[in-house]
Enzyme design. Structure first.
Site, short mmCIF file in Angstrom:
data_model
loop_
_atom_site.label_atom_id
_atom_site.label_comp_id
_atom_site.label_asym_id
_atom_site.label_seq_id
_atom_site.Cartn_x
_atom_site.Cartn_y
_atom_site.Cartn_z
N ARG A 61 0.85 -1.22 0.00
CA ARG A 61 0.00 0.00 0.00
C ARG A 61 0.88 1.26 0.00
NH1 ARG A 61 -2.41 1.40 4.58
NH2 ARG A 61 -2.90 -0.75 5.12
N TYR A 113 -13.26 22.90 -11.36
CA TYR A 113 -13.73 21.54 -11.63
C TYR A 113 -14.85 21.15 -10.65
CZ TYR A 113 -13.93 16.53 -11.70
OH TYR A 113 -14.41 15.25 -11.74
N ASP A 186 -4.37 23.35 -9.18
CA ASP A 186 -4.78 22.25 -10.04
C ASP A 186 -4.31 22.62 -11.44
OD1 ASP A 186 -6.07 20.54 -11.80
OD2 ASP A 186 -7.93 20.44 -10.64
N LYS A 211 -5.84 12.69 -17.15
CA LYS A 211 -5.97 13.52 -18.34
C LYS A 211 -4.67 13.51 -19.15
CE LYS A 211 -10.13 14.50 -16.85
NZ LYS A 211 -10.26 13.97 -15.50
C1 PLP Z 1 -9.33 20.03 -13.75
C2 PLP Z 1 -9.67 18.72 -13.10
N1 PLP Z 1 -9.26 18.51 -11.84
C3 PLP Z 1 -9.54 17.34 -11.21
C4 PLP Z 1 -10.27 16.34 -11.82
C5 PLP Z 1 -10.59 15.08 -11.07
O1 PLP Z 1 -9.78 14.05 -11.53
P1 PLP Z 1 -10.20 12.49 -11.56
O2 PLP Z 1 -11.36 12.34 -12.47
O3 PLP Z 1 -8.95 11.82 -12.03
O4 PLP Z 1 -10.56 12.11 -10.16
C6 PLP Z 1 -10.73 16.54 -13.12
C7 PLP Z 1 -11.55 15.49 -13.79
O5 PLP Z 1 -12.23 15.76 -14.77
C8 PLP Z 1 -10.42 17.76 -13.77
O6 PLP Z 1 -10.84 18.02 -15.03
#
Ligand code: PLP
Length: 390
Positions: A61, A113, A186, A211
């Site tokens: 883990r 997001y 982010d 992504k």
């Molecule tokens: C800008 C952004 N941050 C965070 C996330 C969350 O990521 P995950 O879907 O890998 O949990 C996303 C998902 O679409 C995103 O577009």
């Protein structure tokens, strides 16, 4: 794993992060000399006869060599002292929020997001956190929202999903730090190819590695890269281990492969996105194009300063005629895939307000476009026929 690959962030060979990412830190399997490191699936490791664990690997883990290899690549790409991978972007985001103490205040972005927005809406109060969501692209608004000695975290997303608002990271870092808060960014959409938030003063960079970092729409993963390998890093390691939001080794293996081609993918996606943004801005059925690469975008000047050689592969268009016309347009595409998510090699289109649901700040006429690696003209021709209805 080579000695360098074991040290996240190691980049003391004078090589560009791009070179190290392409070669996955230059690691060569010590037994076979294979140029691709083996996938480590073991969940446990043998203890030394004298009861020690000198290998540094105790249990699967917290400890996995493939995961650590992927973390080393990401730390190098972000110029970080340490990186941590998680089972999803949301696991990485929640780990940062969970590292706060009851009574702490968070300032986050107004348009961000959905998952991060929903975490604050649904979880913050339960954990004794307070927060304000504001337009961080306006620094005076950000300054006014931050409470000295009380705000512990400023959370940015730039370009911000799905309207691609741009926040000045260096200025936001100064504002956060002067109040005694950390700055987390982010940077999923910018990727380390275009922006390194830590170099601009941020403390934490977050990625939905699902992504661009992976880039092939076949891994869900999240990542944090930290300016310092300090007490916060230890706390985040603990949170990941105790809540169990780890990344599996096979996903880490695919992620390493994805990061090998990150630069070429993102560069091509930026070129095609700019081509599409310029063509769509002149299209009779498009009311507005939201793309920081266009001079008319309010964040263009800041984006030019803090994004290197491209403005991302993400853009949004407001369709003339409103929500119904936008949904009809998405229904007519033949080359673009009508799907959520972003950053993969295949181009995706989505009516964003439908996905975000109630309370979304996304206007109803917006279609979000994630530009892939297809022929740019094919992508434009398909959008043109979808927009005009022919
Ligand atoms: C800008 C952004 N941050 C965070 C996330 C969350 O990521 P995950 O879907 O890998 O949990 C996303 C998902 O679409 C995103 O577009």
């Amino acid at each position: 794993m080579t000695e360098d690959a074991e040290r996240p962030g190691a980049n003391d060979r004078g090589l560009a992060p791009r070179t190290l990412a392409v070669q996955a830190m230059g690691s060569v399997d010590p037994i076979t000399k294979a140029v691709v490191m083996p996938l480590h699936m073991a969940t446990t490791y043998v203890r030394d006869p004298d009861n020690q664990y000198r290998s540094g690997y105790l249990y699967g883990r917290p400890d996995n060599a493939t995961v650590r290899e992927a973390e080393a690549v990401l730390a190098t790409l972000e110029g970080a002292e340490a990186a941590l991978l998680f089972g999803s972007g949301m696991a990485a985001i929640s780990a940062v929020f969970q590292s706060l103490e009851a009574g702490d205040h968070v300032v986050a972005q107004e348009v961000m997001y959905t998952g991060s927005r929903n975490w604050l809406r649904d979880e913050a109060k339960r954990r004794g956190l307070t927060y304000a969501r504001v337009d961080t692209s306006d620094l005076s608004v950000l300054q006014a929202a931050v409470k000295a000695g009380k705000t512990r975290l400023v959370w940015l997303e730039t370009p911000g999903n799905p309207l691609w608002t741009i926040t000045d990271i260096a200025a936001a870092a100064r504002i956060a730090h002067s109040a005694g808060a950390r700055l987390a960014v982010d940077s999923t959409v910018a990727t380390p190819v275009l922006t390194n938030p830590l170099a601009l003063g941020a403390d934490i960079v977050m990625h939905s590695a699902t992504k661009y970092l992976n880039g092939h729409s076949d891994v869900i993963a999240g990542a944090l890269a930290l300016a310092k390998r300090d007490a916060l890093f230890e706390r985040l390691c603990y949170i990941r281990s105790i809540y169990g939001g780890i990344l599996g080794p096979f996903e880490a293996y695919l992620l390493i492969r994805g990061m090998r081609t990150l630069h070429v993918r993102v560069e091509a996606q930026c070129r095609t996105a700019l081509f599409l943004a310029e063509r769509l801005a002149a299209h009779a059925s498009v009311a507005r194009v939201l793309y920081p690469g266009l001079a008319a975008h309010p964040g263009h000047e800041v984006a030019r300063r803090q994004m290197r050689g491209g403005f991302s592969g993400m853009l949004s268009i407001a369709v003339r005629g409103g929500e119904a016309r936008a949904i009809e347009t998405a229904a007519r595409v033949r080359v673009w895939k009508r799907a959520t998510s972003l950053g993969g090699v295949e181009s995706l289109i989505e009516h964003r307000a439908s996905v975000e649901g109630e309370g979304t700040p996304c206007p109803p006429d917006i279609l979000r476009l994630s530009v892939g690696l297809e022929d740019p003209q094919d992508l434009y021709t398909d959008l043109d026929q979808a927009l005009t209805g022919n």
